[in-house]
Design a protein around this motif. Structure first.
Motif, mmCIF file in Angstrom:
data_model
loop_
_atom_site.group_PDB
_atom_site.id
_atom_site.type_symbol
_atom_site.label_atom_id
_atom_site.label_comp_id
_atom_site.label_asym_id
_atom_site.label_seq_id
_atom_site.Cartn_x
_atom_site.Cartn_y
_atom_site.Cartn_z
ATOM 1 N N LEU A 60 -4.323 -26.730 -34.989
ATOM 2 C CA LEU A 60 -5.729 -27.045 -35.195
ATOM 3 C C LEU A 60 -6.570 -25.785 -35.072
ATOM 4 C CD1 LEU A 60 -7.916 -29.268 -35.545
ATOM 5 C CD2 LEU A 60 -8.035 -29.353 -33.063
ATOM 6 N N LYS A 61 -7.404 -25.532 -36.077
ATOM 7 C CA LYS A 61 -8.332 -24.404 -36.039
ATOM 8 C C LYS A 61 -9.735 -24.962 -36.144
ATOM 9 C CE LYS A 61 -5.260 -21.023 -38.062
ATOM 10 N NZ LYS A 61 -5.032 -20.063 -39.138
ATOM 11 N N GLU A 62 -10.611 -24.538 -35.245
ATOM 12 C CA GLU A 62 -11.993 -24.987 -35.240
ATOM 13 C C GLU A 62 -12.912 -23.795 -35.407
ATOM 14 O OE1 GLU A 62 -12.415 -27.052 -31.520
ATOM 15 O OE2 GLU A 62 -11.668 -28.914 -32.392
ATOM 16 N N THR A 63 -13.901 -23.940 -36.289
ATOM 17 C CA THR A 63 -14.865 -22.888 -36.555
ATOM 18 C C THR A 63 -16.264 -23.490 -36.545
ATOM 19 O OG1 THR A 63 -13.233 -21.860 -38.015
ATOM 20 C CG2 THR A 63 -15.474 -21.036 -38.155
ATOM 21 N N PRO A 64 -17.179 -22.968 -35.731
ATOM 22 C CA PRO A 64 -18.562 -23.456 -35.794
ATOM 23 C C PRO A 64 -19.180 -23.123 -37.154
ATOM 24 C CG PRO A 64 -18.199 -22.148 -33.811
ATOM 25 C CD PRO A 64 -16.990 -21.999 -34.664
ATOM 26 N N TYR A 65 -20.071 -23.984 -37.635
ATOM 27 C CA TYR A 65 -20.666 -23.787 -38.949
ATOM 28 C C TYR A 65 -21.480 -22.508 -39.033
ATOM 29 C CZ TYR A 65 -19.480 -27.538 -42.093
ATOM 30 O OH TYR A 65 -18.818 -28.333 -42.986
ATOM 31 N N ARG A 66 -22.026 -22.019 -37.915
ATOM 32 C CA ARG A 66 -22.783 -20.766 -37.928
ATOM 33 C C ARG A 66 -21.889 -19.626 -38.395
ATOM 34 N NH1 ARG A 66 -22.463 -17.303 -33.976
ATOM 35 N NH2 ARG A 66 -21.657 -18.885 -32.572
ATOM 36 N N ILE A 105 -18.765 -28.562 -36.303
ATOM 37 C CA ILE A 105 -17.538 -27.755 -36.304
ATOM 38 C C ILE A 105 -16.698 -28.094 -37.531
ATOM 39 C CG2 ILE A 105 -15.388 -27.314 -35.074
ATOM 40 C CD1 ILE A 105 -16.885 -27.762 -32.485
ATOM 41 N N TYR A 106 -16.205 -27.047 -38.206
ATOM 42 C CA TYR A 106 -15.287 -27.187 -39.336
ATOM 43 C C TYR A 106 -13.872 -27.123 -38.786
ATOM 44 C CZ TYR A 106 -12.772 -25.922 -43.602
ATOM 45 O OH TYR A 106 -11.882 -25.884 -44.643
ATOM 46 N N ARG A 107 -13.093 -28.175 -39.033
ATOM 47 C CA ARG A 107 -11.741 -28.249 -38.489
ATOM 48 C C ARG A 107 -10.710 -28.264 -39.615
ATOM 49 N NH1 ARG A 107 -14.744 -31.772 -35.168
ATOM 50 N NH2 ARG A 107 -14.640 -31.165 -32.982
ATOM 51 N N THR A 108 -9.642 -27.494 -39.448
ATOM 52 C CA THR A 108 -8.493 -27.541 -40.346
ATOM 53 C C THR A 108 -7.237 -27.640 -39.488
ATOM 54 O OG1 THR A 108 -8.347 -25.124 -40.415
ATOM 55 C CG2 THR A 108 -9.566 -26.199 -42.186
ATOM 56 N N HIS A 109 -6.216 -28.290 -40.030
ATOM 57 C CA HIS A 109 -4.965 -28.436 -39.301
ATOM 58 C C HIS A 109 -3.812 -28.111 -40.241
ATOM 59 C CE1 HIS A 109 -1.868 -30.006 -36.675
ATOM 60 N NE2 HIS A 109 -2.787 -30.157 -35.729
ATOM 61 N N SER A 110 -2.881 -27.308 -39.755
ATOM 62 C CA SER A 110 -1.751 -26.888 -40.565
ATOM 63 C C SER A 110 -0.678 -27.966 -40.675
ATOM 64 C CB SER A 110 -1.133 -25.618 -39.978
ATOM 65 O OG SER A 110 -0.551 -25.909 -38.717
#
Length: 143
Positions: free
Chosen positions: A84-90, A73-78
């Motif tokens: 917190l935003k999570e995006t699967p690598y697919r 999972i690719y995670r970014t936080h503002s």
């Protein structure tokens, strides 16, 4: 005989191109990180920015092995509460393959100012077309 130490005056930078089509994301990132740091040169100096320029094409066609597409999972936080935003690598590989490749290369570099300057010489493209044709880059195999 004295030991050679690289500095800005005696560094010669070349342009290399890596094709990521059909190759694992990590293997391409390792090759790019080694070229950016200059570890493939006999004049490698750890504290100096003596690496080359790297162009990665077909980043959208790079493959993820195993279950990384769903489990990683690719995670970014503002910085804000609930940011917190999570995006699967697919999904990340489908929508922004350049970001996935840049994160992989950045993770393989040391955490210092030399690598920050080195990452400015990394150019990533999702398709086969790239802008740096005038530099006549040398094609390398990612593996």
């Amino acid at each position: 005989m004295s030991t050679f130490m690289a500095n800005k005056a005696n560094i010669e930078r070349k342009w290399y191109i890596l094709d990521a089509a059909g190759k694992p994301l990590g293997k391409t990132a390792v090759r790019a990180a080694d070229l950016l740091r200059g570890k493939t040169k006999p004049t490698y100096t750890p504290h100096a920015d003596c690496g080359d320029n790297v162009i990665i094409i077909n980043a959208g066609k790079a493959v993820l092995t195993g279950k990384k597409g769903t489990q990683k999972i690719y995670r970014t936080h503002s910085g804000w509460v609930g940011g917190l935003k999570e995006t699967p690598y697919r999904i990340l590989m489908q929508e922004k393959p350049e970001v996935a490749m840049r994160v992989a290369v950045r993770g393989m570099m040391p955490r210092n100012t030399v690598s920050k300057d080195s990452l400015k010489r990394l150019h990533i493209y999702a398709g086969p077309e790239f802008e740096q044709k005038a530099q006549k880059p040398i094609a390398l195999d990612a593996e």
